[in-house]
Design a protein around this motif. Sequence first.
Motif, PDB file in Angstrom:
ATOM      1  N   ASN A  47       0.826  -1.208   0.000  1.00  0.00           N
ATOM      2  CA  ASN A  47       0.000   0.000   0.000  1.00  0.00           C
ATOM      3  C   ASN A  47       0.865   1.265   0.000  1.00  0.00           C
ATOM      4  OD1 ASN A  47      -1.733   2.172   0.772  1.00  0.00           O
ATOM      5  ND2 ASN A  47      -3.158   0.700   1.640  1.00  0.00           N
ATOM      6  N   ARG A  48       0.531   2.187  -0.919  1.00  0.00           N
ATOM      7  CA  ARG A  48       1.327   3.405  -1.091  1.00  0.00           C
ATOM      8  C   ARG A  48       0.545   4.679  -0.750  1.00  0.00           C
ATOM      9  NH1 ARG A  48       5.999   3.020  -4.232  1.00  0.00           N
ATOM     10  NH2 ARG A  48       6.456   0.920  -4.985  1.00  0.00           N
ATOM     11  N   THR A  49      -0.558   4.564  -0.053  1.00  0.00           N
ATOM     12  CA  THR A  49      -1.384   5.734   0.217  1.00  0.00           C
ATOM     13  C   THR A  49      -0.699   6.674   1.220  1.00  0.00           C
ATOM     14  OG1 THR A  49      -3.351   4.383  -0.132  1.00  0.00           O
ATOM     15  CG2 THR A  49      -3.670   6.513   0.920  1.00  0.00           C
ATOM     16  N   ARG A  50      -0.590   7.936   0.849  1.00  0.00           N
ATOM     17  CA  ARG A  50       0.014   8.946   1.718  1.00  0.00           C
ATOM     18  C   ARG A  50      -0.878   9.176   2.937  1.00  0.00           C
ATOM     19  NH1 ARG A  50      -0.643  14.518   1.251  1.00  0.00           N
ATOM     20  NH2 ARG A  50      -1.616  14.277  -0.796  1.00  0.00           N
ATOM     21  N   ASP A  51      -0.280   9.187   4.124  1.00  0.00           N
ATOM     22  CA  ASP A  51      -1.057   9.258   5.366  1.00  0.00           C
ATOM     23  C   ASP A  51      -1.890  10.526   5.482  1.00  0.00           C
ATOM     24  OD1 ASP A  51      -0.195   6.816   6.238  1.00  0.00           O
ATOM     25  OD2 ASP A  51       1.432   7.590   7.485  1.00  0.00           O
ATOM     26  N   ASP A  52      -1.396  11.650   4.931  1.00  0.00           N
ATOM     27  CA  ASP A  52      -2.071  12.919   5.164  1.00  0.00           C
ATOM     28  C   ASP A  52      -2.869  13.407   3.961  1.00  0.00           C
ATOM     29  OD1 ASP A  52       0.128  13.439   3.575  1.00  0.00           O
ATOM     30  OD2 ASP A  52       0.678  15.307   4.583  1.00  0.00           O
ATOM     31  N   GLN A  53      -3.191  12.518   3.011  1.00  0.00           N
ATOM     32  CA  GLN A  53      -3.994  12.977   1.883  1.00  0.00           C
ATOM     33  C   GLN A  53      -5.472  13.007   2.266  1.00  0.00           C
ATOM     34  OE1 GLN A  53      -5.167   9.860  -1.387  1.00  0.00           O
ATOM     35  NE2 GLN A  53      -3.005   9.541  -0.937  1.00  0.00           N
TER      36      GLN A  53
ATOM     37  N   GLY B 124     -13.361  -1.610  -3.071  1.00  0.00           N
ATOM     38  CA  GLY B 124     -14.674  -1.188  -3.532  1.00  0.00           C
ATOM     39  C   GLY B 124     -15.843  -1.727  -2.743  1.00  0.00           C
ATOM     40  N   ALA B 125     -15.599  -2.538  -1.711  1.00  0.00           N
ATOM     41  CA  ALA B 125     -16.711  -3.155  -0.981  1.00  0.00           C
ATOM     42  C   ALA B 125     -17.620  -2.123  -0.332  1.00  0.00           C
ATOM     43  CB  ALA B 125     -16.174  -4.130   0.068  1.00  0.00           C
ATOM     44  N   ILE B 126     -17.054  -1.025   0.148  1.00  0.00           N
ATOM     45  CA  ILE B 126     -17.876  -0.037   0.847  1.00  0.00           C
ATOM     46  C   ILE B 126     -18.940   0.543  -0.083  1.00  0.00           C
ATOM     47  CG2 ILE B 126     -16.305   1.889   0.347  1.00  0.00           C
ATOM     48  CD1 ILE B 126     -18.356   1.326   3.584  1.00  0.00           C
ATOM     49  N   SER B 127     -18.653   0.654  -1.386  1.00  0.00           N
ATOM     50  CA  SER B 127     -19.638   1.201  -2.325  1.00  0.00           C
ATOM     51  C   SER B 127     -20.842   0.291  -2.481  1.00  0.00           C
ATOM     52  CB  SER B 127     -18.988   1.445  -3.696  1.00  0.00           C
ATOM     53  OG  SER B 127     -18.017   2.470  -3.624  1.00  0.00           O
ATOM     54  N   ALA B 128     -20.676  -0.988  -2.182  1.00  0.00           N
ATOM     55  CA  ALA B 128     -21.793  -1.929  -2.273  1.00  0.00           C
ATOM     56  C   ALA B 128     -22.621  -1.969  -1.001  1.00  0.00           C
ATOM     57  CB  ALA B 128     -21.272  -3.331  -2.581  1.00  0.00           C
ATOM     58  N   LYS B 129     -22.059  -1.525   0.097  1.00  0.00           N
ATOM     59  CA  LYS B 129     -22.706  -1.692   1.392  1.00  0.00           C
ATOM     60  C   LYS B 129     -22.936  -0.376   2.127  1.00  0.00           C
ATOM     61  CE  LYS B 129     -23.566  -6.114   2.365  1.00  0.00           C
ATOM     62  NZ  LYS B 129     -24.962  -6.567   2.569  1.00  0.00           N
ATOM     63  N   GLY B 130     -23.306   0.686   1.392  1.00  0.00           N
ATOM     64  CA  GLY B 130     -23.774   1.879   2.062  1.00  0.00           C
ATOM     65  C   GLY B 130     -22.849   3.065   2.045  1.00  0.00           C
ATOM     66  N   GLY B 131     -21.652   2.944   1.469  1.00  0.00           N
ATOM     67  CA  GLY B 131     -20.736   4.075   1.377  1.00  0.00           C
ATOM     68  C   GLY B 131     -20.369   4.338  -0.063  1.00  0.00           C
ATOM     69  N   ARG B 132     -19.303   5.087  -0.271  1.00  0.00           N
ATOM     70  CA  ARG B 132     -18.851   5.374  -1.630  1.00  0.00           C
ATOM     71  C   ARG B 132     -17.342   5.561  -1.640  1.00  0.00           C
ATOM     72  NH1 ARG B 132     -20.352   5.107  -7.071  1.00  0.00           N
ATOM     73  NH2 ARG B 132     -18.727   6.237  -8.195  1.00  0.00           N
ATOM     74  N   LEU B 133     -16.679   4.751  -2.445  1.00  0.00           N
ATOM     75  CA  LEU B 133     -15.248   4.894  -2.679  1.00  0.00           C
ATOM     76  C   LEU B 133     -15.043   5.848  -3.846  1.00  0.00           C
ATOM     77  CD1 LEU B 133     -12.336   3.776  -2.034  1.00  0.00           C
ATOM     78  CD2 LEU B 133     -12.733   2.184  -3.925  1.00  0.00           C
ATOM     79  N   THR B 134     -14.288   6.923  -3.639  1.00  0.00           N
ATOM     80  CA  THR B 134     -13.944   7.842  -4.718  1.00  0.00           C
ATOM     81  C   THR B 134     -12.445   7.750  -4.971  1.00  0.00           C
ATOM     82  OG1 THR B 134     -13.524   9.756  -3.304  1.00  0.00           O
ATOM     83  CG2 THR B 134     -15.809   9.383  -3.993  1.00  0.00           C
ATOM     84  N   PRO B 135     -11.951   8.257  -6.104  1.00  0.00           N
ATOM     85  CA  PRO B 135     -10.521   8.087  -6.404  1.00  0.00           C
ATOM     86  C   PRO B 135      -9.642   8.884  -5.439  1.00  0.00           C
ATOM     87  CG  PRO B 135     -11.765   8.575  -8.401  1.00  0.00           C
ATOM     88  CD  PRO B 135     -12.684   8.828  -7.247  1.00  0.00           C
ATOM     89  N   PRO B 136      -8.639   8.254  -4.855  1.00  0.00           N
ATOM     90  CA  PRO B 136      -7.661   8.981  -4.050  1.00  0.00           C
ATOM     91  C   PRO B 136      -6.622   9.638  -4.957  1.00  0.00           C
ATOM     92  CG  PRO B 136      -7.078   6.679  -4.099  1.00  0.00           C
ATOM     93  CD  PRO B 136      -8.338   6.819  -4.922  1.00  0.00           C
ATOM     94  N   GLU B 137      -5.634  10.219  -4.357  1.00  0.00           N
ATOM     95  CA  GLU B 137      -4.542  10.801  -5.131  1.00  0.00           C
ATOM     96  C   GLU B 137      -3.872   9.729  -5.996  1.00  0.00           C
ATOM     97  OE1 GLU B 137      -1.748  13.945  -3.395  1.00  0.00           O
ATOM     98  OE2 GLU B 137      -0.508  12.141  -3.347  1.00  0.00           O
ATOM     99  N   GLY B 138      -3.427  10.113  -7.182  1.00  0.00           N
ATOM    100  CA  GLY B 138      -2.807   9.165  -8.098  1.00  0.00           C
ATOM    101  C   GLY B 138      -1.617   8.450  -7.487  1.00  0.00           C
ATOM    102  N   GLY B 139      -1.523   7.151  -7.764  1.00  0.00           N
ATOM    103  CA  GLY B 139      -0.442   6.345  -7.229  1.00  0.00           C
ATOM    104  C   GLY B 139      -0.718   5.754  -5.867  1.00  0.00           C
ATOM    105  N   SER B 140      -1.858   6.105  -5.257  1.00  0.00           N
ATOM    106  CA  SER B 140      -2.215   5.560  -3.946  1.00  0.00           C
ATOM    107  C   SER B 140      -2.710   4.126  -4.093  1.00  0.00           C
ATOM    108  CB  SER B 140      -3.302   6.424  -3.308  1.00  0.00           C
ATOM    109  OG  SER B 140      -2.863   7.740  -3.130  1.00  0.00           O
ATOM    110  N   GLY B 141      -2.932   3.497  -2.939  1.00  0.00           N
ATOM    111  CA  GLY B 141      -3.466   2.145  -2.952  1.00  0.00           C
ATOM    112  C   GLY B 141      -2.379   1.094  -3.040  1.00  0.00           C
TER     113      GLY B 141
END
Length: 568
Positions: A486-492, A545-562
């Motif tokens: 996982n490469r997601t920046r902590d403060d994004q 993407g599971a949260i989008s199926a169960k009541g939330g919504r995943l939107t795109p994070p900053e490029g290169g994250s995940g």
Amino acid sequence: MTVRPADYAPPWTPAEAIGAPSDPPDERIEVGILIVGAGPAGLACAIRLGQLLENAPELAERLGDVPVAVVEKGKQPGSHLLSGAVVNPRGLRRLFKERKTIEEMPLRGRVAHESVYFLTRHTASRIPTPPTMKNNGNYVASLSELGRFLADEAEALGVTILGETPAVRLLVQDGRVRGIRTGDRGRGRHGERLPNFEPGTDVVARITILAEGTQGHLTGAAIDHFGLQGENPQVWALGVKEVWRVQRPLRRVIHTMGWPLRAAARYREFGGSFIYPLGDDLVTVGMVVGLDYRDAALSVHDLLQELKTHGLVRRILAGGERVAWGAKTIPEGGFLSIPRPLHAPGLLLCGDGAGLVNVPALKGIHYAIESGSLAAEAAYGALQPGQTPWAPGALATYDEALEQSFVWKELYEVRNMRQAFGRGFWLGGMLASAMTASKGHLPPVELRTEPDAEQPVFRTDRAKRYPPADGRLTFDKLSSVYLSGNRTRDDQPDHIRIQHEVPPTLGQLWVHMCPAQVYELHGDGKGDGREVTVQVAPSNCVQCGAISAKGGRLTPPEGGSGPEYTIT
């Protein structure tokens, strides 16, 4: 207390992902054909376009300096790709024809033997392989490896691939799609601009092809905006998998059903496991469960840990080492959930984003490749002299070609199977057998699905039976996220949209459902509001993407994250 996730809709609407171009014309990036997503569908589309333009230099010149571009939100192609995966080579053979043989592709071996087992806690009973699950002639593969190979092939044909570039808005003007807007970089947790801030950019094209994969951000918004909904709403499953380095080679493909899932209809637990060899020293093991389940304590990650304690699986992994982990959703609505049509002015939809997955056969990669190829051919035809590719109906040849393909025929024959298992494992199994024998002619009516978030949710003590993490055979979620790269920046900024004050049952559903330990509850739900506060750790997110199926919504994070998947 029973709750429905749909009653707690996230603070997000599809309209947020639709907008007109906002950059001045001279600051926009112009490309000929824009493909969103460097998965098998998007890269097959890019390769086929590259092949066609090789023989059409005048058209390539008219399309500008960048005739074909692919934007990919991950660090590079393959970073976010995860599947079982057993690949039917049919789509690859048609895509490459005489240019490449199957032996030249990064596939991990042909399926020579296979077994299907029905499990109880202590037994494994081998059963006949259902016709839909037979894999003779197919190949085991790492989808992330295959994605990198396809990206290299596309670039060799002159395609431009832009990594770390999320598409956050579909540009629509005068009733037609003009392209996409990329995401900002360098914003802080509260959206403030950091010293390294870079604004997003409008990327405009004559034709835009959405190949975003499962839970596609722009795909869902486009379906809503242009009224492309299929007969049934889409539903999803969540798959969690691990790759192990083992001491003894596995010489067969294995699927299981039954334990650790429960058969009673009240739980709506549909799914099973897969165990595939990746050459002599690697084995991939995974668990897939439909997200229409009702028990808030169900955790697919922990079910996979429980599965590994079964004697059948434990023997395969004995003495081995876990080297990779990941999670991803899978569209399961099937034929009746496919968007109708699959195009709009200036727009085409293909691959998993369009729901082209055969759930009983556990296959979708060759459908993605075929649909990407057909989308390329339709786009190429619409760009010929005298054609206006964004005129209404100009891209209808894509729908026509797909409807004449093996993809359409095979999906039609199994169109009711996933829905049947909503009635419980045993009744669903009997209905599925009738459907298989009749090639989809039975039952004579179309079965319906309900959105996963519409299912009522209740709490049990199921979580007490999950095995503790021992660091050798069973593992916790946080160590697994680390293994995903996982490469997601902590403060994004937080890219996950949910209601933060919810009933305890819904909060617990999200905590258990998420394989990456993104959600944490505060409060006991016993106060006047009888609600808990859900806090989010977005930097843990592997964008399944599971949260989008169960009541939330995943939107795109900053490029290169995940995640940074390499052999998943």
